[in-house]
Design a protein around this motif. Structure first.
Motif, mmCIF file in Angstrom:
data_model
loop_
_atom_site.group_PDB
_atom_site.id
_atom_site.type_symbol
_atom_site.label_atom_id
_atom_site.label_comp_id
_atom_site.label_asym_id
_atom_site.label_seq_id
_atom_site.Cartn_x
_atom_site.Cartn_y
_atom_site.Cartn_z
ATOM 1 N N LEU A 3 -112.154 -117.202 -63.870
ATOM 2 C CA LEU A 3 -112.824 -117.301 -62.578
ATOM 3 C C LEU A 3 -111.813 -117.738 -61.531
ATOM 4 N N THR A 4 -111.804 -117.064 -60.396
ATOM 5 C CA THR A 4 -110.993 -117.477 -59.254
ATOM 6 C C THR A 4 -111.941 -117.747 -58.101
ATOM 7 N N LEU A 5 -111.972 -118.996 -57.664
ATOM 8 C CA LEU A 5 -112.986 -119.438 -56.694
ATOM 9 C C LEU A 5 -112.324 -120.304 -55.634
ATOM 10 N N HIS A 21 -108.932 -121.743 -60.600
ATOM 11 C CA HIS A 21 -108.486 -120.490 -61.207
ATOM 12 C C HIS A 21 -108.309 -120.679 -62.705
ATOM 13 N N ASP A 61 -108.235 -111.363 -54.962
ATOM 14 C CA ASP A 61 -108.412 -111.860 -56.331
ATOM 15 C C ASP A 61 -109.615 -112.782 -56.470
ATOM 16 N N ASP A 63 -113.273 -114.250 -56.892
ATOM 17 C CA ASP A 63 -114.558 -113.841 -57.461
ATOM 18 C C ASP A 63 -115.737 -114.402 -56.676
ATOM 19 N N ALA A 64 -115.521 -115.522 -55.970
ATOM 20 C CA ALA A 64 -116.604 -116.160 -55.213
ATOM 21 C C ALA A 64 -116.000 -117.169 -54.253
ATOM 22 N N ILE A 93 -118.222 -110.381 -52.223
ATOM 23 C CA ILE A 93 -118.349 -111.337 -53.318
ATOM 24 C C ILE A 93 -119.409 -112.364 -52.946
ATOM 25 N N TRP A 220 -121.772 -121.115 -61.039
ATOM 26 C CA TRP A 220 -121.402 -119.720 -61.311
ATOM 27 C C TRP A 220 -121.767 -119.349 -62.752
#
Length: 435
Positions: A3-5, A21, A61, A63-64, A93, A220
């Protein structure tokens, strides 16, 4: 799945960005923070870009996006929400809002038999207060029972209120609860809310971007992300015009109704009317006998206008007001609400037949001067996106679009229209000599 947030937290004077990340159960978290309440809008995106570059990542990159939802400073909440929505909409996203009190609670190792009272300074001798109980859960996904959602309460009433509610919370939890406390209000408003000696205090004062990111990662995994257009700040002070009776009961969160007193005891002295150089027009404060004309002017220029009662409530509440007159006749007016970190332009209106003659500009100059005169460096307003004339007017006067409030205005037939949130930063030199 990695996950990249990106997480944004600007609900207080601290501007924080966190980049989470990797494995969402054991991620890497990078953070940047800056202290400065009036610099959130200009610093937030550069800080985010620096963190992404540091991690060798790009906006593509992500995700949210998560943001500190509040409650907190009006301007900060709008900035974080608006930026989060902008990034999310551009990248298609989702967004993850995180309540400010929850981010503070996450810093506290409270036990399941403790009611954690989080009190954050709301200024004006008031606090944003919420109560949580930690329940069983994995270390990377602690669950919380919400015993009291964030609310606004007078600082002097906080301790007695908590003492009166412990029994009810124990019933909710189905076990006896003791009280523990966290949040910055216990220090900043300690003179008004000294806690009993048997309430342990934890050193968790304000929400941090790191915790916003971690809580968002947990949300998430639980599938709680939402579409960007549905995200909104959590306002506790969100109603503009309360009745006098409501304010006497403590509702509203803006300065509560005071006993009748000369205006000089409530607001700084209002200057005498002055000629503004527009064929004898004068600026001066609004009075009760202006209400009918205010309602008439407003009704002529707005599809969903404030009512006479709304204006009466605004005058009774002590908001800062100005009318522009010629030969005693009211031609236009504006109403300002001064908060600790920003002045909020609630309404500005000019006689429809006089549009384009500069009256609105003079009222706006007055708003800027009054704001600067109180040592406040930000002027904020909302406007319908369909009101293109007003949008152009505000942009000519240096306002920037900083966010959107979804479904803010009524639009007829049961529909709602968004509000464009606009802000202008002011220096202490602006408006000099205009008050």
């Amino acid at each position: 799945m990695n996950l990249t947030l990106l997480a944004l937290e600007t609900s207080s004077s601290r501007c924080g960005v966190a980049l989470l990340h990797g494995d969402p159960k054991n991620p890497q978290v990078l953070i940047q923070e800056h202290e400065g309440a009036q610099e959130h809008a200009e610093r937030l995106l550069p800080m985010a870009r620096e963190l992404l570059a540091q991690a060798g990542l790009d906006v593509a990159d992500l995700d949210a996006v998560a943001f500190g939802q509040g409650p907190g400073g009006f301007t900060g909440l709008r900035v974080a929400c608006g930026v989060a929505q902008g990034i999310a909409l551009a990248r298609d996203i989702p967004v993850l809002p995180v309540v400010s009190h929850q981010a503070v609670a996450a810093l506290v190792p409270a036990r399941p038999d403790q009611a954690l009272v989080v009190a954050l300074d709301a200024r004006m001798d008031e606090v944003y207060l919420a109560v949580y109980r930690r329940v069983d859960g994995a270390a990377d996904d602690t669950r919380w029972q919400v015993l009291q959602a964030p609310m606004l309460i007078a600082a002097a009433e906080a301790v007695p209120w908590v003492e009166a509610q412990v029994g009810r919370w124990s019933e909710q939890a189905a076990l006896p609860l003791s009280v523990v406390i966290a949040g910055d209000a216990w220090d900043s408003l300690g003179a008004h809310m000294a806690p009993p000696a048997d309430w342990p205090r934890f050193d968790a004062t304000r929400p941090e971007a790191r915790q916003v990111a971690r809580l968002a990662a947990q949300a998430w995994r639980r599938g709680e992300a939402m579409a960007a257009e549905l995200a909104a700040p959590l306002y506790v002070r969100d109603k503009v015009a309360f009745t006098t009776a409501e304010r006497m009961q403590g509702q509203g969160g803006n300065p509560k109704a005071q006993p009748a007193a000369p205006s000089s005891q409530i607001l700084p002295p209002t200057p005498a009317p002055r000629v503004v150089g527009l064929r004898g027009a004068e600026l001066g404060p609004l009075h009760g006998d202006d209400l009918d004309e205010m309602a008439r002017i407003e009704a002529a220029v707005q599809a969903f206008p404030w009512t006479r009662g709304n204006f009466a409530d605004a005058l009774a509440s002590g908001y800062d007001t100005c009318g522009v007159r010629r030969e005693g006749r009211l031609l236009g007016f504006c109403i300002l609400m001064h908060a600790p970190d920003v002045s909020h332009l609630l309404v500005i209106a000019v006689e429809k037949t006089l549009h384009g003659q500069g009256l609105g500009g003079h009222l706006m100059e007055w708003c800027e001067a009054r704001t600067v005169g109180r040592g406040i460096s930000g002027l904020l307003l909302e406007v319908r996106p369909s009101n293109t004339r007003a949008l152009a007017f505000y942009e000519r006067h240096g306002f920037l679009r900083i966010g959107v409030r979804r479904g803010y205005y009524p639009a007829g037939k049961g529909q709602r229209e968004d509000a464009v949130v606009m802000q202008k930063r002011l220096s202490q030199d602006e408006g000099a000599g205009n008050d």
